[in-house]
Design a protein around this motif. Sequence first.
Motif, PDB file in Angstrom:
ATOM      1  N   ILE A  60      -6.803   7.186   3.696  1.00 25.75           N
ATOM      2  CA  ILE A  60      -5.841   7.910   2.320  1.00 25.75           C
ATOM      3  C   ILE A  60      -6.263   9.291   3.085  1.00 25.75           C
ATOM      4  CG2 ILE A  60      -4.715   8.832   0.712  1.00 25.75           C
ATOM      5  CD1 ILE A  60      -4.837   6.051  -0.119  1.00 25.75           C
ATOM      6  N   ILE A  61      -5.084  10.435   4.011  1.00 26.53           N
ATOM      7  CA  ILE A  61      -5.994  11.585   4.295  1.00 26.53           C
ATOM      8  C   ILE A  61      -5.039  12.513   3.515  1.00 26.53           C
ATOM      9  CG2 ILE A  61      -6.952  11.051   6.091  1.00 26.53           C
ATOM     10  CD1 ILE A  61      -4.834  11.691   7.879  1.00 26.53           C
ATOM     11  N   GLU A  62      -5.563  13.358   2.970  1.00 28.42           N
ATOM     12  CA  GLU A  62      -4.608  14.743   2.455  1.00 28.42           C
ATOM     13  C   GLU A  62      -3.926  15.668   3.267  1.00 28.42           C
ATOM     14  OE1 GLU A  62      -5.987  16.685  -0.898  1.00 28.42           O
ATOM     15  OE2 GLU A  62      -4.080  17.326  -1.793  1.00 28.42           O
ATOM     16  N   VAL A  63      -3.215  15.183   4.258  1.00 30.44           N
ATOM     17  CA  VAL A  63      -2.939  16.171   5.466  1.00 30.44           C
ATOM     18  C   VAL A  63      -2.393  17.791   5.069  1.00 30.44           C
ATOM     19  CG1 VAL A  63      -1.549  14.648   6.744  1.00 30.44           C
ATOM     20  CG2 VAL A  63       0.305  15.321   5.018  1.00 30.44           C
ATOM     21  N   ALA A  64      -1.334  17.759   4.022  1.00 28.82           N
ATOM     22  CA  ALA A  64      -1.527  19.366   3.090  1.00 28.82           C
ATOM     23  C   ALA A  64      -2.033  19.281   1.200  1.00 28.82           C
ATOM     24  CB  ALA A  64       0.032  19.912   2.965  1.00 28.82           C
ATOM     25  N   PRO A  65      -1.751  20.620   1.181  1.00 26.57           N
ATOM     26  CA  PRO A  65      -1.935  20.424  -0.806  1.00 26.57           C
ATOM     27  C   PRO A  65      -1.586  19.518  -1.181  1.00 26.57           C
ATOM     28  CG  PRO A  65      -2.493  22.121   0.517  1.00 26.57           C
ATOM     29  CD  PRO A  65      -1.628  21.321   1.136  1.00 26.57           C
ATOM     30  N   GLY A  66      -1.831  17.963  -1.735  1.00 27.06           N
ATOM     31  CA  GLY A  66      -0.958  17.126  -2.665  1.00 27.06           C
ATOM     32  C   GLY A  66      -0.220  16.228  -1.561  1.00 27.06           C
ATOM     33  N   HIS A  67      -0.322  16.421  -0.484  1.00 33.55           N
ATOM     34  CA  HIS A  67       0.730  15.170   0.382  1.00 33.55           C
ATOM     35  C   HIS A  67      -0.629  14.036   1.030  1.00 33.55           C
ATOM     36  CE1 HIS A  67       3.631  15.545   3.976  1.00 33.55           C
ATOM     37  NE2 HIS A  67       3.803  14.001   3.183  1.00 33.55           N
ATOM     38  N   TYR A  68       0.113  12.816   0.488  1.00 35.09           N
ATOM     39  CA  TYR A  68      -1.032  11.853   1.209  1.00 35.09           C
ATOM     40  C   TYR A  68      -0.212  10.787   2.054  1.00 35.09           C
ATOM     41  CZ  TYR A  68      -3.661  14.077  -2.822  1.00 35.09           C
ATOM     42  OH  TYR A  68      -3.819  14.268  -3.589  1.00 35.09           O
ATOM     43  N   CYS A  69      -1.314  10.563   2.964  1.00 35.45           N
ATOM     44  CA  CYS A  69      -0.724   9.649   3.598  1.00 35.45           C
ATOM     45  C   CYS A  69      -1.717   8.792   3.957  1.00 35.45           C
ATOM     46  CB  CYS A  69      -0.028  10.353   5.541  1.00 35.45           C
ATOM     47  SG  CYS A  69       0.624   9.344   6.745  1.00 35.45           S
ATOM     48  N   ARG A 110       0.284  -0.956   0.191  1.00 38.01           N
ATOM     49  CA  ARG A 110      -0.395  -0.012  -0.069  1.00 38.01           C
ATOM     50  C   ARG A 110       1.169   1.108  -0.131  1.00 38.01           C
ATOM     51  NH1 ARG A 110      -4.674  -0.617   4.329  1.00 38.01           N
ATOM     52  NH2 ARG A 110      -6.807  -1.675   3.168  1.00 38.01           N
ATOM     53  N   MET A 111       0.011   2.139  -0.262  1.00 38.29           N
ATOM     54  CA  MET A 111       0.699   3.173  -0.007  1.00 38.29           C
ATOM     55  C   MET A 111       1.255   4.259   1.438  1.00 38.29           C
ATOM     56  SD  MET A 111      -0.278   7.224  -1.221  1.00 38.29           S
ATOM     57  CE  MET A 111      -0.834   8.209   1.073  1.00 38.29           C
ATOM     58  N   ALA A 112       2.119   4.183   1.242  1.00 39.78           N
ATOM     59  CA  ALA A 112       2.366   4.448   3.127  1.00 39.78           C
ATOM     60  C   ALA A 112       1.931   6.038   2.763  1.00 39.78           C
ATOM     61  CB  ALA A 112       3.243   4.350   3.837  1.00 39.78           C
ATOM     62  N   GLU A 113       2.717   6.997   2.238  1.00 38.40           N
ATOM     63  CA  GLU A 113       2.862   8.464   1.731  1.00 38.40           C
ATOM     64  C   GLU A 113       3.323   8.597   0.531  1.00 38.40           C
ATOM     65  OE1 GLU A 113       4.918   9.994   5.578  1.00 38.40           O
ATOM     66  OE2 GLU A 113       5.194  12.043   4.319  1.00 38.40           O
ATOM     67  N   TYR A 114       2.909   9.830  -0.130  1.00 36.94           N
ATOM     68  CA  TYR A 114       2.939  10.286  -1.480  1.00 36.94           C
ATOM     69  C   TYR A 114       3.176  11.840  -1.388  1.00 36.94           C
ATOM     70  CZ  TYR A 114       1.681  10.817  -6.075  1.00 36.94           C
ATOM     71  OH  TYR A 114       2.248  11.315  -7.482  1.00 36.94           O
TER      72      TYR A 114
END
Length: 321
Positions: A302-311, A229-233
């Motif tokens: 998945i949450i977007e913690v800042a614009p374009g920053h996913y976690c 899975r994606m952890a952070e992107y």
Amino acid sequence: MSLLSIKDLSVEYHTDAGVFRAVDQLSFSLEPGRSLGLVGESGCGKTTAMLALMRLLPDAGRIVDGEVLFDGVDLLQLSPAEMRTYRWGKISMVFQGAMNALNPVRTVGSQIGEALKLHKTVPRNEVSDEIDRLLEIVGVTAESKKQYPHQYSGGMRQRAMIAMALACRSQVIIADEPTTALDVMVQAQILDLLQQLQAELNLAVILVTHDLGVVAEVCDDVLVMYGGRMAEYADSDAVFNQPVHPYTRRLLAAFPNINDPRSELASIPGHPPPLNDLPPGCRFEPRCGVGGEKCARENPEIIEVAPGHYCRCLIARAEER
Ligand SMILES: Nc1ncnc2c1ncn2[C@@H]1O[C@H](COP(=O)(O)OP(=O)(O)OP(=O)(O)O)[C@@H](O)[C@H]1O
Ligand SMILES: [Mg+2]
């Protein structure tokens, strides 16, 4: 619309031991002239995801969900014949180690020539000059075109594969970095070459690697995978300077500080979970150490913690930044 956009890609392997999901709901996108670093420990599904988007999975592998949009066309819906115009024609993969797409019984030059004719890259009377030109771009002497792949070193074979990708006018190059096959110097040269092509030809590059140092140096964006899975992107700057996922933080802490050669390499205790026996909650929870009780039970969205920053983490919060 992105050049390449992967949405909720999921891949399963059917084995004697059962069916397990090696890639789960992976999403990312790529623009021309940009590079994405795909990182994570061995077995987290990096190669599987790349083979899936090229539709080159081994027999045991099945894409069970998702979209692979190239310029808006879903590659997963194409007939095998249509797919062939995209594979190598639009997206190429420079494989890890032994999985080499070069034909052992043909000279490298003739194979590049074949690709040029097939993709009608240049008029027929210019094919020979174009072979020389492409080999020169990737740093192989024109005389070497008369040689067979087995006469090439590992680094030269990778260069030849990149020349093939250019011959096909690929817009995306996926480089699946071997863990061991090439020595560090050769690896650095190949990375330099990819970086140069990305800038000069506006290529999009996906770099699959274990090496965060390389990613920091080369990649615009970073996707950290854990357990399929994606952890952070996010873009490199955000991932390296403001990592949110505990796994990313631990990976970065495990990376030796280039400014302080005496700094100790802190490895992450434990191993990724076996894919046939995944924990019910967050996949990193057994090794995390900072999570709460909820993490063991609840699958993080998945949450977007800042614009374009996913976690993908229950405890990651925007206000932490
Ligand atoms: N042909 C296959 N059949 C069954 N399982 C497979 C097959 N290929 C890979 N797997 C399993 O799928 C999971 C993901 O493997 P994958 O090779 O994609 O990981 P990776 O992130 O590329 O690892 P590495 O960094 O070592 O290259 C692993 O558990 C692996 O054992
Ligand atoms: Mg791999």
